[in-house]
Design an enzyme around this catalytic site. Structure first.
Site, mmCIF file in Angstrom:
data_model
loop_
_atom_site.group_PDB
_atom_site.id
_atom_site.type_symbol
_atom_site.label_atom_id
_atom_site.label_comp_id
_atom_site.label_asym_id
_atom_site.label_seq_id
_atom_site.Cartn_x
_atom_site.Cartn_y
_atom_site.Cartn_z
ATOM 1 N N GLN A 1 41.657 33.244 41.382
ATOM 2 C CA GLN A 1 43.075 32.980 41.648
ATOM 3 C C GLN A 1 43.258 32.441 43.064
ATOM 4 O O GLN A 1 42.777 33.033 44.036
ATOM 5 C CB GLN A 1 43.883 34.278 41.441
ATOM 6 C CG GLN A 1 45.375 34.115 41.597
ATOM 7 C CD GLN A 1 45.994 33.250 40.493
ATOM 8 O OE1 GLN A 1 45.663 33.376 39.328
ATOM 9 N NE2 GLN A 1 46.902 32.364 40.879
ATOM 10 N N LYS B 1 47.840 36.574 32.946
ATOM 11 C CA LYS B 1 46.682 35.912 32.350
ATOM 12 C C LYS B 1 45.811 36.924 31.610
ATOM 13 O O LYS B 1 45.364 36.673 30.482
ATOM 14 C CB LYS B 1 45.870 35.197 33.443
ATOM 15 C CG LYS B 1 46.577 33.977 33.989
ATOM 16 C CD LYS B 1 45.945 33.451 35.274
ATOM 17 C CE LYS B 1 46.739 32.261 35.816
ATOM 18 N NZ LYS B 1 46.287 31.783 37.122
ATOM 19 N N ASP C 1 39.554 26.617 34.997
ATOM 20 C CA ASP C 1 40.685 26.047 35.739
ATOM 21 C C ASP C 1 40.518 24.531 35.882
ATOM 22 O O ASP C 1 41.465 23.838 36.261
ATOM 23 C CB ASP C 1 40.766 26.673 37.136
ATOM 24 C CG ASP C 1 41.932 27.653 37.259
ATOM 25 O OD1 ASP C 1 42.851 27.588 36.418
ATOM 26 O OD2 ASP C 1 41.918 28.461 38.200
#
Ligand code: NAD
Length: 313
Positions: free
Chosen positions: A98, A54, A121
Site C-alpha cells: 500500500q 481490499k 497493482d
C-alpha cells in the site's frame, strides 16, 4: 440535460461476482485458491481503510488473503526481506504494498522487488513496459476500472476524443495507453497544460485524475460528454462536515454531460474489484493456464458470458 450516473458500486459488484465464480472454478477444477498478500507500512488512516476494504473483499470472493501491518519504523531492508519471502511463497499470487510509504523507504526499490508475475497493482516497471509495448501485462487497477466504466455506456471507443487530466504513473499514464489501445484519440493534460477548459470542450470523454477538488467545471464540457471522475478529495461542506468530493464540479457537470460517475461510488469500487481480478489473472498465468482477458464485457449478464469458460489444469 441531466446526466445519467454511472453506478460504479453496482458494476463493481458484477465484476466481483465474476471473479468469485472464477475462483470457485479454479478451486474445483485445479485445486488452486489464489492468494493475495497486502502489506501496510505505518498507520495512515486512509491507507488503513483501503487495506481493510481490499482484504475484506478478497475474502468475500474466496481468495486466500494475508495482511501484513508493519510499523512506520520498519527499515527498507526488513520490508524487502518480507517481499522476497512473499515472492517465494507458492501460495501467494498477488503482492500489494500500500502506498504511500514512509519517506525513509525508496518506493521504486520496493516496487521493483515485487515479482512482476505477482505485481497485481501493475506498478512494476516490467509490467509498465509490457503495457506500453502492447503485450499482455498486469495493468494498474484504477485505469482498468475507468475503461470498464466507459465501456458500460459506449460500446465503440474507436475515434473518440478523450482527455485524461493527470499523468501519474498509477492513473493518468497507464490510462492514456489503455484508451489509445482501445482506439481513442487521447490528449494527456497535466498541471503545466495550457487551455485546459478549451481542450476539455473538444473531448467526447473527460477523465479527471488530478487530485484537485472541483477542477472541471460544467462550462468546460461538450454537451453530451461522458465524465469519469477519479479524484478523491476531502472537502468541508457548508455545515462543517468533511465529505469526499471528486475533481469535477458534479452538479454543474451533470447538467451538460450525458453520463457521469459520482464520488464516492464511481471509480473507487472498480479499483478494488480489479485488484481481485488481477490476483486471479496472476494465479492463472503463473500456472500456465489461459488468461482471462474479456472481463470488460461483463455488462450485466455474467452467468451467460461465463458459460463455457474453462481452464486447462
Ligand atoms: P498525483 O498527484 O500523482 O498526480 C496528479 C496529476 O494531476 C499530475 O500529473 C499533475 O500534473 C496533474 N494535475 C494536478 N493538478 C492539476 C490541474 N489543476 N490541472 C491539470 N492537471 C493537474 O495523483 P494520482 O495518484 O494520479 O491521483 C489523482 C487523484 O485520483 C487523487 O485525488 C487520488 O486520490 C485519486 N485516486 C483515486 C483512485 C480511485 O480508486 N478512485 C485511485 C488512485 C487515485
Amino acid at each position: 440535460m441531466n446526466a445519467i450516473r454511472i453506478d460504479g458500486k453496482a458494476i463493481a459488484e458484477i465484476l466481483r461476482a465474476r471473479v468469485a465464480w472464477e475462483v470457485a472454478v479454479l478451486q474445483e477444477e485445479c485445486d488452486v485458491t489464489p492468494g493475495l498478500a497486502v502489506v501496510l507500512v505505518g498507520k495512515d488512516p486512509a491507507s488503513s481503510v483501503y487495506v481493510k476494504t481490499k482484504t475484506r473483499q478478497a475474502e468475500a470472493v474466496g481468495l486466500k488473503s494475508q495482511q501484513y501491518v508493519l510499523p512506520s519504523s520498519v527499515t527498507e531492508t526488513e520490508l524487502l526481506t518480507l517481499i522476497e519471502a512473499l515472492n517465494l511463497d507458492e501460495s501467494i499470487d498477488g503482492i500489494l504494498v500500500q502506498l504511500p510509504l514512509p519517506g525513509h523507504i525508496d518506493r521504486l526499490r520496493v516496487l521493483e522487488a515485487i515479482d512482476p508475475a505477482k505485481d497485481v497493482d501493475g506498478f512494476h516497471p516490467y509490467n509498465v513496459g509490457r503495457l506500453a509495448a502492447g503485450c499482455p501485462a498486469l495493468a494498474p487497477c484504477t485505469p482498468l476500472g475507468v475503461v470498464h466504466l466507459i465501456k458500460t455506456v459506449v460500446s465503440d471507443l474507436n475515434g473518440l476524443d478523450v482527455i485524461v487530466i493527470g499523468r501519474s504513473n498509477i492513473v493518468g499514464k497507464p490510462l492514456a495507453i489503455l484508451l489509445g489501445d482501445a482506439g481513442c484519440t487521447v490528449t494527456g493534460a497535466q498541471l503545466q497544460t495550457r487551455n485546459l477548459p478549451e481542450l476539455c470542450r473538444r473531448a467526447d470523454i473527460v477523465v479527471a485524475a488530478a487530485g484537485c477538488a472541483g477542477l472541471v467545471r460544467g462550462e468546460w464540457l461538450k454537451p453530451g460528454a461522458i465524465v469519469i471522475d477519479v479524484g478523491i478529495n476531502r472537502a468541508i461542506d457548508s455545515t462543517g462536515v468533511t465529505k469526499l468530493v471528486g475533481d469535477v464540479a458534479f452538479a454543474e457537470a451533470s447538467k451538460r454531460a450525458s453520463y457521469i460517475t459520482p464520488v464516492p461510488g464511481g471509480v473507487g469500487p472498480m479499483t478494488v474489484a480489479y485488484l481481485l481480478a488481477n490476483t486471479v489473472n496472476a494465479a492463472i498465468s503463473r500456472r500456465g493456464l489461459s488468461l482471462v482477458t474479456d472481463r470488460d464485457a461483463a455488462s450485466g449478464q455474467p452467468a451467460s458470458e461465463m458459460r463455457g469458460v474453462r481452464w486447462i489444469c
